[in-house]
Design a protein around this motif. Structure first.
Motif, PDB file in Angstrom:
ATOM      1  N   VAL A   1      27.074  40.822  26.970  1.00  0.00           N
ATOM      2  CA  VAL A   1      26.104  41.011  28.051  1.00  0.00           C
ATOM      3  C   VAL A   1      25.714  39.646  28.594  1.00  0.00           C
ATOM      4  CG1 VAL A   1      25.172  43.193  27.195  1.00  0.00           C
ATOM      5  CG2 VAL A   1      24.195  41.066  26.404  1.00  0.00           C
ATOM      6  N   TRP A   2      25.336  39.638  29.863  1.00  0.00           N
ATOM      7  CA  TRP A   2      24.914  38.388  30.492  1.00  0.00           C
ATOM      8  C   TRP A   2      23.403  38.267  30.406  1.00  0.00           C
ATOM      9  CZ3 TRP A   2      28.146  37.782  35.606  1.00  0.00           C
ATOM     10  CH2 TRP A   2      29.495  37.703  35.276  1.00  0.00           C
ATOM     11  N   SER A   3      22.964  37.078  30.090  1.00  0.00           N
ATOM     12  CA  SER A   3      21.529  36.827  30.002  1.00  0.00           C
ATOM     13  C   SER A   3      20.994  36.505  31.400  1.00  0.00           C
ATOM     14  CB  SER A   3      21.262  35.658  29.055  1.00  0.00           C
ATOM     15  OG  SER A   3      21.758  34.455  29.630  1.00  0.00           O
ATOM     16  N   GLU A   4      19.689  36.442  31.499  1.00  0.00           N
ATOM     17  CA  GLU A   4      19.057  36.070  32.774  1.00  0.00           C
ATOM     18  C   GLU A   4      19.501  34.665  33.188  1.00  0.00           C
ATOM     19  OE1 GLU A   4      17.211  37.862  34.899  1.00  0.00           O
ATOM     20  OE2 GLU A   4      17.593  39.578  33.600  1.00  0.00           O
ATOM     21  N   GLU A   5      19.691  33.806  32.214  1.00  0.00           N
ATOM     22  CA  GLU A   5      20.147  32.439  32.490  1.00  0.00           C
ATOM     23  C   GLU A   5      21.556  32.449  33.087  1.00  0.00           C
ATOM     24  OE1 GLU A   5      19.589  28.445  32.859  1.00  0.00           O
ATOM     25  OE2 GLU A   5      18.099  29.880  32.143  1.00  0.00           O
ATOM     26  N   ASP A   6      22.422  33.321  32.572  1.00  0.00           N
ATOM     27  CA  ASP A   6      23.780  33.448  33.109  1.00  0.00           C
ATOM     28  C   ASP A   6      23.759  33.920  34.560  1.00  0.00           C
ATOM     29  OD1 ASP A   6      24.833  32.748  30.606  1.00  0.00           O
ATOM     30  OD2 ASP A   6      24.972  34.851  29.975  1.00  0.00           O
ATOM     31  N   LEU A   7      22.860  34.829  34.872  1.00  0.00           N
ATOM     32  CA  LEU A   7      22.799  35.416  36.208  1.00  0.00           C
ATOM     33  C   LEU A   7      22.126  34.494  37.230  1.00  0.00           C
ATOM     34  CD1 LEU A   7      21.843  39.066  35.244  1.00  0.00           C
ATOM     35  CD2 LEU A   7      24.087  38.195  35.904  1.00  0.00           C
ATOM     36  N   LYS A   8      21.376  33.539  36.743  1.00  0.00           N
ATOM     37  CA  LYS A   8      20.662  32.638  37.640  1.00  0.00           C
ATOM     38  C   LYS A   8      21.627  31.884  38.564  1.00  0.00           C
ATOM     39  CE  LYS A   8      17.185  30.556  35.823  1.00  0.00           C
ATOM     40  NZ  LYS A   8      16.345  29.630  35.054  1.00  0.00           N
TER      41      LYS A   8
END
Length: 74
Positions: free
Chosen positions: A50-57
């Motif tokens: 899963v992608w974290s919020e940091e990855d999606l930023k």
């Protein structure tokens, strides 16, 4: 079941062989079908990344930069 046996017995040897071949074909198809194992599926799905919020930023930042991009007019 007796009716099925009577019909099978009434066939010629060649007809009986065709029925046998067809049944073997149907059985071989069913051997390849695996029943759904919910417990194994749950274990497998736990391993999906899963992608974290940091990855999606980074995607959000690039989207904003893309929207600010001015196209060249002809």
């Amino acid at each position: 079941m007796n009716e099925l046996i009577a019909k099978y017995s009434a066939l010629s040897p060649q007809g009986q062989q065709e029925v046998d071949d067809f049944l073997d074909f149907i059985l071989s198809k069913n051997k390849d079908i695996k029943s759904f194992d919910m417990k194994a599926w749950k274990e497998k799905i736990k391993g999906v990344s899963v992608w974290s919020e940091e990855d999606l930023k980074g995607f959000d930042e690039n989207g904003q930069l893309f929207n600010q991009w001015k196209t060249e007019e002809w």
